[in-house]
Each structure stands twice: as structure tokens, then as C-alpha cells.
Design a protein around this motif. Structure first.
Motif, short mmCIF file in Angstrom:
data_model
loop_
_atom_site.label_atom_id
_atom_site.label_comp_id
_atom_site.label_asym_id
_atom_site.label_seq_id
_atom_site.Cartn_x
_atom_site.Cartn_y
_atom_site.Cartn_z
N ASP A 46 0.37 0.73 -4.92
CA ASP A 46 -1.08 0.89 -5.12
C ASP A 46 -1.40 1.31 -6.55
O ASP A 46 -2.37 0.84 -7.15
CB ASP A 46 -1.63 1.94 -4.14
N ARG B 102 -3.65 0.67 6.81
CA ARG B 102 -3.71 2.05 6.32
C ARG B 102 -5.04 2.72 6.63
O ARG B 102 -5.26 3.87 6.25
CB ARG B 102 -3.49 2.08 4.80
N HIS C 138 0.81 -1.23 0.00
CA HIS C 138 0.00 0.00 0.00
C HIS C 138 0.84 1.28 0.00
O HIS C 138 0.37 2.34 0.42
CB HIS C 138 -0.99 0.00 1.17
N ASP D 18 -3.37 -7.06 -3.81
CA ASP D 18 -3.25 -6.32 -2.55
C ASP D 18 -4.59 -5.87 -1.98
O ASP D 18 -4.64 -5.06 -1.04
CB ASP D 18 -2.34 -5.09 -2.70
N TYR E 250 -6.10 6.66 6.17
CA TYR E 250 -7.20 6.97 5.27
C TYR E 250 -8.22 7.87 5.93
O TYR E 250 -8.57 8.95 5.42
CB TYR E 250 -7.82 5.65 4.82
N HIS F 184 -9.18 -1.12 -1.43
CA HIS F 184 -7.78 -1.01 -1.83
C HIS F 184 -6.91 -0.38 -0.75
O HIS F 184 -5.70 -0.25 -0.94
CB HIS F 184 -7.68 -0.15 -3.10
N VAL F 185 -7.50 0.00 0.38
CA VAL F 185 -6.76 0.72 1.41
C VAL F 185 -6.01 -0.22 2.34
O VAL F 185 -4.82 -0.05 2.60
CB VAL F 185 -7.71 1.64 2.21
N GLY F 186 -6.71 -1.22 2.88
CA GLY F 186 -6.08 -2.16 3.80
C GLY F 186 -6.21 -1.74 5.25
O GLY F 186 -6.26 -0.56 5.58
#
Length: 434
Positions: free
Chosen positions: A139, A288, A134, A332, A292, A283-285
Motif C-alpha cells: 500500500d 480489507r 493491501h 491496487d 478498516y 485504497h482499502v479494498g
């Protein structure tokens, strides 16, 4: 193998061990022999060559099966949903299979000459990512793998709305209490979803909206055209930027909608009255998530609202490199438990005011996308590749079943930033946006 030995006779004991006696799948093997189900048939799996077995031996589990299908070594004939549902209902877990079944599979593959070489993965497979998980560079590569496969291909799959997220199938005179309205068109359902988000955000003329992960601009266009707001849409997909800007211009909204090629982490010094994030949080995870929500919190004025619309799974799920979706679809990617989303929002200055689950609506959305793809299969293949079309068919059909059985969820979480006195400007109930 001898006159009386067929591929089916070698594989039948393995098929029974893996799928059980209740299997409703018919298998057609490359030598013309078949394995027939004892009862009703849900569909046929055609194993076209021994390469299919090689893929499964060298990459056991869903990755090998996925490679075999994407490469064309395996075909699914019939209703893809019925076939996948039958497999899910009858096949035991990997833990239940045990070492004995694994050795049985290796023995069958050896007997059929499927151990002689390690087949190359189909070219559509994502290559290993460089850099920390990330990071902005990694990304960007992951997003490009998934979204930059051709705007015309996505238009074929998604339909005229060009909206790649869960629609909302509710009739105009219905509050949704009766469940999703399957008779509603996909385009109307996507419009209903965008409108619901606009109402939850309480958008009004003169306000400024940030649409994070704006895709092809559908939410930005709807909000500006219907609610009179100024919109900044951001994405890191170059293909999406090109099409989104074109659509904004065609809608006559260039003076009120800006589409910017920007990572959300690079947004600084700007203020917004509301933020929509639709299908981007995946897509952030988890690691993270705080970054965010901290970033988005800093961009909101007091009493500003955030609507986070994202796929979730109970307990969370990481789309790892040994999974089909992680390798072929969303490198990811990560699905965060909705409870963790709520906690992360609260840790970072949001007061969570509403959580709504829409998983049944996503099942209908995905079935509509699969229907679009299958009805224009040759065109889809010509726009990308047969492997890419196969990937989308398999992942969308399997995902639809996941939303139907509850293995996957879709939640809209609405948060607000209280002002210095704790005031939020929120209504006392949901009637204002239902």
C-alpha cells in the motif's frame, strides 16, 4: 505500400468496424492522410507513428490505448470531453467486437509495419507490486506512486484548496435541492464540502477529530480553524506530510493540529470523538473493509461518528493491472459498491444514519481540475513530465464522464457508535447539517 495506398486507406475499414458509421471523430495519420467523419466532428485523434498501433496490438484494450497516448504516439486535439464522449457513445464493447475485428486489427498493423517490435511502456507506468495485496508495504508503494509526484504539480491541478476529493457546489443560501451550483468557484465548493462533513460529524470545541488519509491537511485545517477541535491527520505519503505540516504551521494551528506519517492500521490506544475519511477508502479494498471499519470503530468513543466519503461503482470495480487507471493512476485501487460499504459498517459496530450521493458534484470538480491542468500545461509538464501530465488529463476527463453518466458514484456514509444504552445523540433529521 504503393503510390495510392495511404495509412488512412489501410485503417479506415478497421476504424469503421471499431467505432461504427456514426463516429464523429476525425483521424489524422502519421503520413498526413486522414479519416473523416461523415457528420459533425467532435475532435481529432492524431496518430503520430506506427508505435501507437504497436502499443494497441501488444496490449489490446484500454491499456494499449492509454500507453499510446501517454507516450505521445497519440494526441487528442480539441475538447477532450467531447472526444472521449464520442468514443464511449459509438464504440462497441470488447465482447461485441469479436475475433474477426481482432484479426482485422492485426492484419492492418502487420501491413503498416507495426508488429516488428514490442514497445516499452512509458516510464510513468507503475511497476509490479511486491507483497500481498493491501499489505502495508505494498500500500505504501501504491500511495507513493500516485501522491508523491510533486506538491507543486498538485497545487497547479487542485488549486489553492489543495483538496483532492469531490467538492460540493452548493450556494450558501441553497439547500442543494436545485442540484449542483456550477457557478460556484472550486475553492468555495471545497470549503463547502469540508463544512458539510464537519456539520455531519457535529464537531464542537474541545472535541478530537481523526482525519484518515489527510492529504495536504485541508480538512484538518478547516475543522480546527472553524470548529475549534483538536485534529490528528494521518497519511502514508511523505510528500503530503511535508506540505501538510507546512500549511498547518502557516495557519497558526500547530498547537491543535498534528499531522502524522502513520498507516491507519497502526493507530492503537487513542480515542476520538469523530473520524473523517475523505477519498481514502478507495485504497482499502473489499477484503480489507472489515479490518478498516473494525480499526476505526475501536478508536471512537461512544456516540462517536464516522463520515466515510468515497468513490463507488454499482457492483464494485477492481482497478486491475490490465486497466489504464490500475496501471497508471491508482495501483491496487478498488471501488466498492455503496451497499457493501453500508453492510461492512454495520457488521463492525456502526449504526448507519445517512447516505448522500454527490456524483454530479464530482463531475464538476474533475472538469475544474482538467481546466486548471490544460490552462497551465507547459508548467505542469515542467513540474513532472509530459507523460504524467497526459495521464492526469486522460484519467480526470474520463472520470468526469463516468460521474456524469452514472458509471461512477460518490457517497458520503455517516455512521455512529451507539452507547451501552443504544443512544447515539443523532438528530431526528438532516436539518442540523444542511
Amino acid at each position: 505500400m504503393g503510390n495510392k495506398t495511404t495509412v488512412a486507406s489501410v485503417l479506415a475499414p478497421l476504424a469503421r468496424a471499431v467505432l461504427g458509421a456514426r463516429s464523429t471523430i476525425r483521424f489524422e495519420l502519421w503520413d498526413g492522410s486522414t479519416i473523416e467523419p461523415e457528420g459533425a466532428c467532435a475532435g481529432t485523434i492524431r496518430i503520430r507513428s506506427r508505435d501507437a498501433l504497436s502499443h494497441m496490438v501488444w496490449a489490446p484494450g484500454e491499456l494499449g490505448i492509454g500507453r499510446a497516448y501517454v507516450s505521445g504516439a497519440v494526441d487528442l486535439d480539441g475538447d477532450v470531453f467531447a472526444i472521449l464522449r464520442s468514443l464511449a457513445d459509438t464504440a462497441p464493447s470488447n465482447a461485441e467486437l469479436g475475433a474477426g475485428t481482432a484479426w482485422q486489427a492485426i492484419g492492418a498493423a502487420k501491413r503498416l509495419g507495426a508488429l516488428g517490435h514490442r514497445p516499452e511502456p512509458p516510464p510513468e507506468e507503475a511497476r509490479p507490486r511486491r507483497g500481498p495485496l493491501h499489505s502495508k508495504r505494498r500500500d505504501a508503494a501504491a500511495i507513493s506512486h500516485h501522491y508523491d509526484v510533486g506538491n507543486d504539480f498538485y497545487r497547479l491541478v487542485l488549486g489553492p484548496s489543495m483538496t483532492y476529493s469531490c467538492a460540493r457546489f452548493v450556494a450558501e443560501d441553497d439547500d442543494g435541492a436545485a442540484g449542483p451550483n456550477a457557478a460556484m468557484s472550486l475553492e468555495d465548493a471545497q470549503r463547502a464540502k469540508h463544512d458539510l462533513i464537519c456539520r455531519k460529524l457535529d464537531l464542537r470545541p474541545g472535541m478530537r477529530l481523526l482525519d484518515v488519509g489527510c492529504g495536504w491537511g485541508s480538512m484538518a485545517i478547516h475543522a480546527a480553524a472553524t470548529y475549534g477541535v483538536d485534529v490528528l491527520g494521518v497519511t502514508i505519503s511523505r510528500a503530503q506530510i511535508e506540505q501538510a505540516r507546512k500549511r498547518v504551521e502557516e495557519a497558526g494551528l500547530s498547537s491543535t493540529v498534528e499531522i502524522r506519517l502513520t498507516d491507519y492500521r497502526d493507530l492503537r490506544g487513542e480515542q476520538f470523538d469523530a473520524i473523517s475519511s475523505i477519498g481514502m477508502f478507495e485504497h482499502v479494498g473489499t477484503k480489507r473493509a472489515d479490518t478498516y471499519f473494525q480499526t476505526l470503530r475501536a478508536l471512537l468513543r461512544p456516540r462517536g461518528r464516522l463520515l466515510n466519503h468515497a468513490i463507488s461503482s454499482p457492483g464494485g470495480s477492481v482497478m486491475g493491472p490490465r486497466s489504464f487507471v490500475g496501471r497508471y493512476v491508482f495501483p491496487d485501487g478498488e471501488l466498492v459498491d455503496v451497499g457493501e460499504v453500508v453492510l461492512a459498517m454495520q457488521r463492525n459496530g456502526f449504526e448507519v444514519r445517512d447516505v448522500e450521493a454527490l456524483r454530479e458534484h464530482y463531475a464538476l470538480t474533475l472538469r475544474a481540475w482538467v481546466a486548471n491542468l490544460e490552462s497551465a500545461w507547459e508548467q505542469a509538464v515542467s513540474l513532472t513530465s509530459e507523460g504524467r501530465a497526459r495521464i492526469w488529463r486522460l484519467y480526470m476527463a474520463a472520470s468526469a464522464l463516468g460521474f456524469e453518466d452514472g458509471g461512477l458514484g460518490l457517497h458520503q456514509v455517516l455512521g455512529v457508535v451507539p452507547d451501552a444504552h443504544g443512544h447515539t445523540g443523532m438528530p431526528g433529521n438532516r436539518r442540523s447539517w444542511r
